[in-house]
Design a protein around this motif. Structure first.
Motif, PDB file in Angstrom:
ATOM      1  N   MET A  31       0.827  -1.207   0.000  1.00 57.50           N
ATOM      2  CA  MET A  31       0.000   0.000   0.000  1.00 57.50           C
ATOM      3  C   MET A  31       0.863   1.260   0.000  1.00 57.50           C
ATOM      4  O   MET A  31       0.532   2.243  -0.660  1.00 57.50           O
ATOM      5  CB  MET A  31      -0.945   0.003   1.209  1.00 57.50           C
ATOM      6  N   MET A  32       1.965   1.247   0.719  1.00 56.93           N
ATOM      7  CA  MET A  32       2.857   2.404   0.752  1.00 56.93           C
ATOM      8  C   MET A  32       3.459   2.663  -0.622  1.00 56.93           C
ATOM      9  O   MET A  32       3.496   3.797  -1.098  1.00 56.93           O
ATOM     10  CB  MET A  32       3.969   2.174   1.778  1.00 56.93           C
ATOM     11  N   ILE A  36       2.815   6.086  -2.917  1.00 54.17           N
ATOM     12  CA  ILE A  36       3.911   6.948  -3.359  1.00 54.17           C
ATOM     13  C   ILE A  36       3.952   7.038  -4.877  1.00 54.17           C
ATOM     14  O   ILE A  36       4.193   8.103  -5.442  1.00 54.17           O
ATOM     15  CB  ILE A  36       5.250   6.445  -2.785  1.00 54.17           C
ATOM     16  N   ALA A  37       3.689   5.931  -5.559  1.00 51.62           N
ATOM     17  CA  ALA A  37       3.757   5.917  -7.027  1.00 51.62           C
ATOM     18  C   ALA A  37       2.613   6.679  -7.669  1.00 51.62           C
ATOM     19  O   ALA A  37       2.742   7.130  -8.810  1.00 51.62           O
ATOM     20  CB  ALA A  37       3.761   4.474  -7.525  1.00 51.62           C
ATOM     21  N   THR A  42      -0.471  16.595  -5.985  1.00 56.52           N
ATOM     22  CA  THR A  42       0.402  17.708  -5.678  1.00 56.52           C
ATOM     23  C   THR A  42       0.211  18.830  -6.686  1.00 56.52           C
ATOM     24  O   THR A  42       0.088  18.603  -7.875  1.00 56.52           O
ATOM     25  CB  THR A  42       1.873  17.267  -5.667  1.00 56.52           C
ATOM     26  N   GLU A  43       0.182  20.053  -6.215  1.00 58.86           N
ATOM     27  CA  GLU A  43       0.009  21.213  -7.085  1.00 58.86           C
ATOM     28  C   GLU A  43       1.313  21.549  -7.806  1.00 58.86           C
ATOM     29  O   GLU A  43       1.295  21.889  -8.977  1.00 58.86           O
ATOM     30  CB  GLU A  43      -0.456  22.410  -6.244  1.00 58.86           C
ATOM     31  N   VAL A  44       2.424  21.489  -7.114  1.00 62.81           N
ATOM     32  CA  VAL A  44       3.731  21.770  -7.722  1.00 62.81           C
ATOM     33  C   VAL A  44       4.684  20.642  -7.357  1.00 62.81           C
ATOM     34  O   VAL A  44       4.560  20.013  -6.317  1.00 62.81           O
ATOM     35  CB  VAL A  44       4.309  23.122  -7.249  1.00 62.81           C
TER      36      VAL A  44
END
Length: 163
Positions: A31-32, A36-37, A42-44
């Motif tokens: 799950m981690m 992460i993948a 994220t905006e930037v």
């Protein structure tokens, strides 16, 4: 004659504990890695780099406001699943603005991987048009950027809903 049940030994208990915690740790690691993948929200990519350019963005926004341009954008969904984007640019006196290079982006608010670029070409004096192929229905952020001589002179970001 019934056989006697096998006794619960220390080895069995140890193996059951190792199997249980091994399964829990394996699921957590999987799950981690998936989380992460797939980090699309994220905006930037680099908040540090975005912070360094913040003052330039404020200055560009003040310059844009001082120009008092009227830029209207209209996006229309076509029957084939695409979308037609039309931008009309006028100066403070209401005269069409020609010779700018406009570009557009349809950004998915929840998944950066679904963003679509829209190339706009000047279809008339102060009128710019472009097509986006296969746009999924739902909420999008319509980002319009205008350039003159390699410098960004206009930026707009609006939430639109395409059905």
């Amino acid at each position: 004659m019934a056989s006697a049940p096998k006794p619960l030994t220390g080895t069995k208990v140890f193996l059951m504990l190792v199997a249980f915690f091994g399964l829990v740790i394996g699921v957590n690691v999987t799950m981690m890695k998936l989380a992460i993948a797939t980090l699309p929200g994220t905006e930037v990519d680099s908040p540090y780099a975005a912070g360094l350019t913040y003052d330039r963005e404020i200055s560009a926004a003040q310059d844009q406001t001082a120009r008092k341009w009227k830029v209207n954008a209209h996006i229309e969904r076509r029957n084939d699943g695409g979308a037609l984007l039309q931008v009309e640019a006028r100066d403070a006196g209401g005269q069409p603005i020609a010779g700018l290079k406009f570009g557009g982006r349809l950004e998915r608010p929840t998944d950066k991987r679904a963003d679509l670029a829209v190339e706009l070409t000047e279809a008339g004096i102060g009128l710019y048009r472009g097509d986006a192929a296969s746009v999924a229905p739902g909420q999008w952020d319509l980002v319009i950027e205008g350039e003159a001589r390699g410098t960004r002179v206009f930026l707009s970001r609006n939430r639109v809903i395409l059905n």
